[in-house]
Design a protein around this motif. Sequence first.
Motif, PDB file in Angstrom:
ATOM      1  N   THR A 129       0.732  -1.333   0.083  1.00 14.74           N
ATOM      2  CA  THR A 129       0.069  -0.033   0.095  1.00 14.74           C
ATOM      3  C   THR A 129       0.837   1.130  -0.158  1.00 14.74           C
ATOM      4  O   THR A 129       0.442   2.372   0.216  1.00 14.74           O
ATOM      5  N   CYS A 130       2.154   1.097   0.004  1.00 11.96           N
ATOM      6  CA  CYS A 130       3.208   2.316  -0.220  1.00 11.96           C
ATOM      7  C   CYS A 130       2.953   2.946   1.339  1.00 11.96           C
ATOM      8  O   CYS A 130       3.120   4.136   1.021  1.00 11.96           O
ATOM      9  N   PHE A 171      -8.400  -2.211  -1.185  1.00 11.88           N
ATOM     10  CA  PHE A 171      -8.220  -0.856  -1.961  1.00 11.88           C
ATOM     11  C   PHE A 171      -9.402  -0.263  -2.256  1.00 11.88           C
ATOM     12  O   PHE A 171     -10.510  -0.834  -2.360  1.00 11.88           O
ATOM     13  N   ARG A 172      -9.434   1.231  -1.896  1.00 14.88           N
ATOM     14  CA  ARG A 172     -10.731   1.961  -2.256  1.00 14.88           C
ATOM     15  C   ARG A 172     -10.806   2.124  -3.804  1.00 14.88           C
ATOM     16  O   ARG A 172     -11.902   2.271  -4.209  1.00 14.88           O
ATOM     17  N   THR A 173      -9.682   2.222  -4.579  1.00 16.82           N
ATOM     18  CA  THR A 173      -9.730   2.255  -5.790  1.00 16.82           C
ATOM     19  C   THR A 173      -8.855   0.926  -6.526  1.00 16.82           C
ATOM     20  O   THR A 173      -7.736   0.628  -5.953  1.00 16.82           O
ATOM     21  N   PRO A 174      -9.175   0.098  -7.275  1.00 12.79           N
ATOM     22  CA  PRO A 174      -8.659  -0.984  -7.690  1.00 12.79           C
ATOM     23  C   PRO A 174      -7.230  -0.701  -8.467  1.00 12.79           C
ATOM     24  O   PRO A 174      -6.877   0.504  -9.019  1.00 12.79           O
ATOM     25  N   GLN A 175      -6.002  -1.336  -8.050  1.00 13.84           N
ATOM     26  CA  GLN A 175      -4.768  -1.211  -8.579  1.00 13.84           C
ATOM     27  C   GLN A 175      -4.558  -2.112  -9.768  1.00 13.84           C
ATOM     28  O   GLN A 175      -5.074  -3.346  -9.600  1.00 13.84           O
ATOM     29  N   LYS A 176      -3.503  -1.887 -10.589  1.00 11.45           N
ATOM     30  CA  LYS A 176      -3.025  -2.695 -11.427  1.00 11.45           C
ATOM     31  C   LYS A 176      -2.215  -3.858 -10.703  1.00 11.45           C
ATOM     32  O   LYS A 176      -1.173  -3.391 -10.119  1.00 11.45           O
ATOM     33  N   LEU A 177      -2.170  -4.999 -11.395  1.00  5.53           N
ATOM     34  CA  LEU A 177      -1.134  -5.908 -10.849  1.00  5.53           C
ATOM     35  C   LEU A 177       0.216  -5.624 -11.181  1.00  5.53           C
ATOM     36  O   LEU A 177       1.025  -5.881 -10.185  1.00  5.53           O
ATOM     37  N   LYS A 209      -6.941  -5.788 -12.920  1.00  6.74           N
ATOM     38  CA  LYS A 209      -7.191  -4.855 -11.742  1.00  6.74           C
ATOM     39  C   LYS A 209      -7.513  -5.739 -10.473  1.00  6.74           C
ATOM     40  O   LYS A 209      -8.159  -6.947 -10.408  1.00  6.74           O
ATOM     41  N   ILE A 210      -6.611  -5.194  -9.523  1.00 10.81           N
ATOM     42  CA  ILE A 210      -6.671  -6.010  -8.147  1.00 10.81           C
ATOM     43  C   ILE A 210      -7.365  -4.796  -6.987  1.00 10.81           C
ATOM     44  O   ILE A 210      -6.872  -3.811  -6.790  1.00 10.81           O
ATOM     45  N   VAL A 228     -10.489 -12.738  -1.945  1.00  8.58           N
ATOM     46  CA  VAL A 228      -9.657 -11.493  -2.401  1.00  8.58           C
ATOM     47  C   VAL A 228      -9.361 -11.798  -3.860  1.00  8.58           C
ATOM     48  O   VAL A 228      -9.454 -12.880  -4.434  1.00  8.58           O
ATOM     49  N   ASP A 229      -8.660 -11.078  -4.390  1.00  8.61           N
ATOM     50  CA  ASP A 229      -8.402 -10.876  -5.712  1.00  8.61           C
ATOM     51  C   ASP A 229      -6.797 -11.471  -6.092  1.00  8.61           C
ATOM     52  O   ASP A 229      -6.353 -11.976  -7.161  1.00  8.61           O
TER      53      ASP A 229
END
Length: 302
Positions: A129-130, A171-177, A209-210, A228-229
């Motif tokens: 999550t940085c 995540f509140r906004t999907p992240q790229k793998l 998208k994750i 989970v993804d």
Amino acid sequence: MPASIPRVSPFTQAVVQAMRKLYPEKLADSSFDNTGLLLEAPYRQQHLKNSVLLTVDLTKAVADEAITRGDSVIIAYHPIIFRPLKSLTQANSQQHSLLRLAQEGISVYSPHTAVDAVGLNEWLADIVTCSNKFGHPGASKTTLHERSVITPIKDTVEGFEGAGYGKIVRFRTPQKLGEIIGRISSGLVLPSLQVAVPQSVNAGKYQIKISSIGICAGSGGMLNGLDVDLLFAGELSHHEALAAIEQGKCVITTFHSNTERLYLMTTMQSTWEQGMTKDFQIYASHVDRDPFEVVASHRKEW
């Protein structure tokens, strides 16, 4: 009448007390784990330094390292004694190391799943999550998300409310793998990862998208069946990975101990330096490493 010499090094006793305060043994998973002071070596006065060696695995090379430098205690994340011993002989390499360490007066402590419960998996969640300095260097801020514990500890220790095994990040906004792969590679300082995606995806794998990640340091069997993804662990078996991608999930593994080692070298070492008195030294092993390497056919050093 001369004062009696203590049977156990006072420094070793202080180290054990500090470990039990930072990572209470009660938080370890006693259903299978073997944590705590595994080797209490006899005190050899003025033979060793007030120093601690941190390692993931206690191998012969690590034992040699501790003996050569004269460390008093080895903190080995993985317990070298895992099952009951019927004997201690020179024929077994691990038992040989224990006998040598006892002869030198070097004790061995293992925190294992107590560390998982209160720090390690949280640190891995920070990476994806940085949220700490180990995340992707290109990220300007933490990726908005919520976290939860997979298996909370019911009867916990005061001050460690919320402790438990494994983490789920949503995540509140999907992240790229591809972005998550970059964060993990950067955060764990690894040149390569093992990644599995559903077989229906033939192109654009980095763009998957994750929205959620299940996290478990080391062996990731507890992640099986999570909603989970992405499953992120040190290792999953062949069949566990196949089952995951058949369910439409992605998998990232690093080799077992690569999810653990940098935490010991950075966060645990820093915590120790802040919590102990100044008359001691703590070292991260220079020879400890995962037994597996990724080897390309053109690597000259091979």
